[in-house]
Design an enzyme around this catalytic site. Structure first.
Site, PDB file in Angstrom:
ATOM      1  N   HIS A  31      -0.600 -14.745   1.130  1.00 34.51           N
ATOM      2  CA  HIS A  31       0.765 -14.944   0.635  1.00 34.51           C
ATOM      3  C   HIS A  31       1.183 -13.787  -0.273  1.00 34.51           C
ATOM      4  O   HIS A  31       2.316 -13.292  -0.201  1.00 34.51           O
ATOM      5  CB  HIS A  31       0.871 -16.239  -0.178  1.00 34.51           C
ATOM      6  CG  HIS A  31       0.438 -17.480   0.553  1.00 34.51           C
ATOM      7  ND1 HIS A  31      -0.712 -18.163   0.251  1.00 34.51           N
ATOM      8  CD2 HIS A  31       1.014 -18.153   1.583  1.00 34.51           C
ATOM      9  CE1 HIS A  31      -0.827 -19.220   1.048  1.00 34.51           C
ATOM     10  NE2 HIS A  31       0.210 -19.235   1.871  1.00 34.51           N
ATOM     11  N   GLN A 149       4.335 -18.797  15.094  1.00 33.75           N
ATOM     12  CA  GLN A 149       5.405 -19.108  14.134  1.00 33.75           C
ATOM     13  C   GLN A 149       6.312 -17.900  13.938  1.00 33.75           C
ATOM     14  O   GLN A 149       7.542 -18.030  13.916  1.00 33.75           O
ATOM     15  CB  GLN A 149       4.769 -19.525  12.808  1.00 33.75           C
ATOM     16  CG  GLN A 149       5.733 -19.629  11.656  1.00 33.75           C
ATOM     17  CD  GLN A 149       5.057 -20.128  10.400  1.00 33.75           C
ATOM     18  OE1 GLN A 149       4.706 -21.296  10.301  1.00 33.75           O
ATOM     19  NE2 GLN A 149       4.857 -19.251   9.434  1.00 33.75           N
ATOM     20  N   LEU A 180      -7.943 -15.170   5.823  1.00 33.70           N
ATOM     21  CA  LEU A 180      -7.701 -16.051   4.673  1.00 33.70           C
ATOM     22  C   LEU A 180      -6.872 -17.260   5.071  1.00 33.70           C
ATOM     23  O   LEU A 180      -5.865 -17.133   5.770  1.00 33.70           O
ATOM     24  CB  LEU A 180      -6.952 -15.294   3.587  1.00 33.70           C
ATOM     25  CG  LEU A 180      -7.804 -14.569   2.566  1.00 33.70           C
ATOM     26  CD1 LEU A 180      -6.909 -13.824   1.590  1.00 33.70           C
ATOM     27  CD2 LEU A 180      -8.703 -15.542   1.813  1.00 33.70           C
TER      28      LEU A 180
HETATM   29  P1  AMP Z   1       2.104 -21.232   4.352  1.00 26.39           P
HETATM   30  O1  AMP Z   1       2.265 -21.386   2.888  1.00 26.39           O
HETATM   31  O2  AMP Z   1       0.762 -21.615   4.856  1.00 26.39           O
HETATM   32  O3  AMP Z   1       3.237 -21.836   5.130  1.00 26.39           O
HETATM   33  O4  AMP Z   1       2.183 -19.665   4.631  1.00 26.39           O
HETATM   34  C1  AMP Z   1       3.245 -18.898   4.139  1.00 26.39           C
HETATM   35  C2  AMP Z   1       3.223 -17.534   4.768  1.00 26.39           C
HETATM   36  O5  AMP Z   1       1.987 -16.883   4.484  1.00 26.39           O
HETATM   37  C3  AMP Z   1       3.344 -17.570   6.306  1.00 26.39           C
HETATM   38  O6  AMP Z   1       4.255 -16.551   6.704  1.00 26.39           O
HETATM   39  C4  AMP Z   1       1.941 -17.261   6.758  1.00 26.39           C
HETATM   40  O7  AMP Z   1       1.886 -16.619   8.020  1.00 26.39           O
HETATM   41  C5  AMP Z   1       1.473 -16.321   5.662  1.00 26.39           C
HETATM   42  N1  AMP Z   1      -0.014 -16.247   5.627  1.00 26.39           N
HETATM   43  C6  AMP Z   1      -0.893 -17.274   5.530  1.00 26.39           C
HETATM   44  N2  AMP Z   1      -2.174 -16.808   5.580  1.00 26.39           N
HETATM   45  C7  AMP Z   1      -2.089 -15.462   5.717  1.00 26.39           C
HETATM   46  C8  AMP Z   1      -3.051 -14.402   5.832  1.00 26.39           C
HETATM   47  N3  AMP Z   1      -4.369 -14.629   5.797  1.00 26.39           N
HETATM   48  N4  AMP Z   1      -2.584 -13.141   5.965  1.00 26.39           N
HETATM   49  C9  AMP Z   1      -1.246 -12.879   5.986  1.00 26.39           C
HETATM   50  N5  AMP Z   1      -0.302 -13.830   5.879  1.00 26.39           N
HETATM   51  C10 AMP Z   1      -0.706 -15.103   5.748  1.00 26.39           C
END
Ligand code: AMP
Length: 315
Positions: A31, A149, A180
């Site tokens: 994030h 997504q 991650l």
């Molecule tokens: P979430 O809070 O899980 O909905 O994720 C929020 C954003 O963080 C989304 O755009 C995810 O794709 C991104 N995200 C989650 N994990 C990672 C990661 N390991 N590397 C890059 N972006 C991530």
């Protein structure tokens, strides 16, 4: 840094061009890399991170209730990464009445994660549409970790004529390659070790593709080869799909991603490598790796509490 509870307040405290980073909180370096990407982009005057656990994208109420939340910690981490505003609305601000208008991006939502998570992408597309309409960002940042997504959000923004740009940001991995995810805290040491086969396999496939291999069967085969029989890892799918339409491909002949979902013990993991067109074939985006231990482990609260909280998140 400012904290805003409403769309109107967010627009009031934001000036110039806006970079938006949508999250559901419980932040890790994946994030934070989105916030950093928004901050690095000199065209953004204000970086807004949204922090909202979206009820619409959970297929089960119990999962929603258990979703981990630590707003105080998230706000600190977001500020340190360079956010100017955290938009943290209550459910009533986002959904003042029953949400009858829903956004459905046909076809792109159907393969891969689709069958496992009915209604999930409709919930995601709807909340992202509301964020784009309410905050009116010039650029919005999404992780390549959630490749399907990202494709859905891009298509939704085009089809519904949202004016800003959607930016995809590389996956952040732990030092040993594991992508991650908040769910990594559930892995036992043995499950975690065995889960490394997934990123190892994707890296092998990335090398093969960069050496000129284009057959999807060989690329998926490279991943499956890494997963030892008798290990705790069981694969749900490994698939090569186009970046724009998420169409299954038999040949790597256009921008694509090789994605997988697998279980290591009781934890469902997703990961991928993206293949982008280059002058002489395809360049693999393998993501970036952390130098040190993730903040996820130091700050995740009690392990048992978190295990209950995040478990089933993507089921
Ligand atoms: P979430 O809070 O899980 O909905 O994720 C929020 C954003 O963080 C989304 O755009 C995810 O794709 C991104 N995200 C989650 N994990 C990672 C990661 N390991 N590397 C890059 N972006 C991530």
């Amino acid at each position: 840094m400012r904290i805003a509870k409403t769309f109107a307040e967010t627009r009031l405290v934001s000036s110039g061009e806006i970079g938006l980073v949508p999250t559901m909180g419980f932040l890790h370096e994946g994030h934070l890399s989105l916030i950093e990407a928004a901050r690095r982009d000199r065209d953004n005057d204000t970086v807004v991170m949204s922090l909202f656990v979206n009820p619409l994208q959970f297929d089960r109420d119990s999962d929603l209730a258990r979703y981990p939340r630590d707003a105080e910690r998230d706000i600190e981490l977001a500020a340190a990464a360079g956010a100017d505003v955290v938009f943290a609305p209550d459910v009533d601000e986002m959904y003042p009445g029953e949400q009858l208008a829903r956004v459905n991006v046909k076809r792109l939502s159907e393969p891969m994660e689709g069958p496992n998570r009915p209604g999930h992408f409709e919930g995601v597309a709807t909340v992202v549409a509301k964020l784009l309409a309410g905050i009116r960002p010039d650029r919005s940042y999404f992780g390549r970790k959630d490749a399907q997504q990202l494709a859905i959000v891009r298509r939704m923004a085009v089809d519904l004529s949202f004016p800003g740009t959607i930016v995809g940001v590389p996956i952040v991995r732990e030092a040993d390659g594991l992508a991650l995810s908040s769910r990594n805290i559930f892995l036992s040491d043995a499950e975690r070790r065995e889960a490394l086969a997934l990123s190892r396999g994707l890296m092998e496939a990335a090398d093969a593709a960069e050496a000129g291999e284009t057959a999807a069967s060989r690329l998926t085969g490279a991943v499956l080869e890494q997963i030892r029989e008798g290990s705790s890892v069981s694969v749900e799918y490994v698939m090569l799909a186009s970046q724009d339409l998420v169409e299954p491909l038999s040949e790597l002949d256009r921008p694509a991603f090789l994605a997988l979902a697998a279980w290591s013990g009781g934890t469902r993991l997703i990961d991928n490598v993206h293949f982008d067109e280059a002058e002489d074939g395809f360049r693999a985006d393998r993501g970036t790796r952390l130098q040190s231990k993730s903040v996820l482990y130091g700050n995740a609260g009690s392990r048992e509490e978190s295990r209950d909280a995040v478990d089933n998140r993507h089921r």
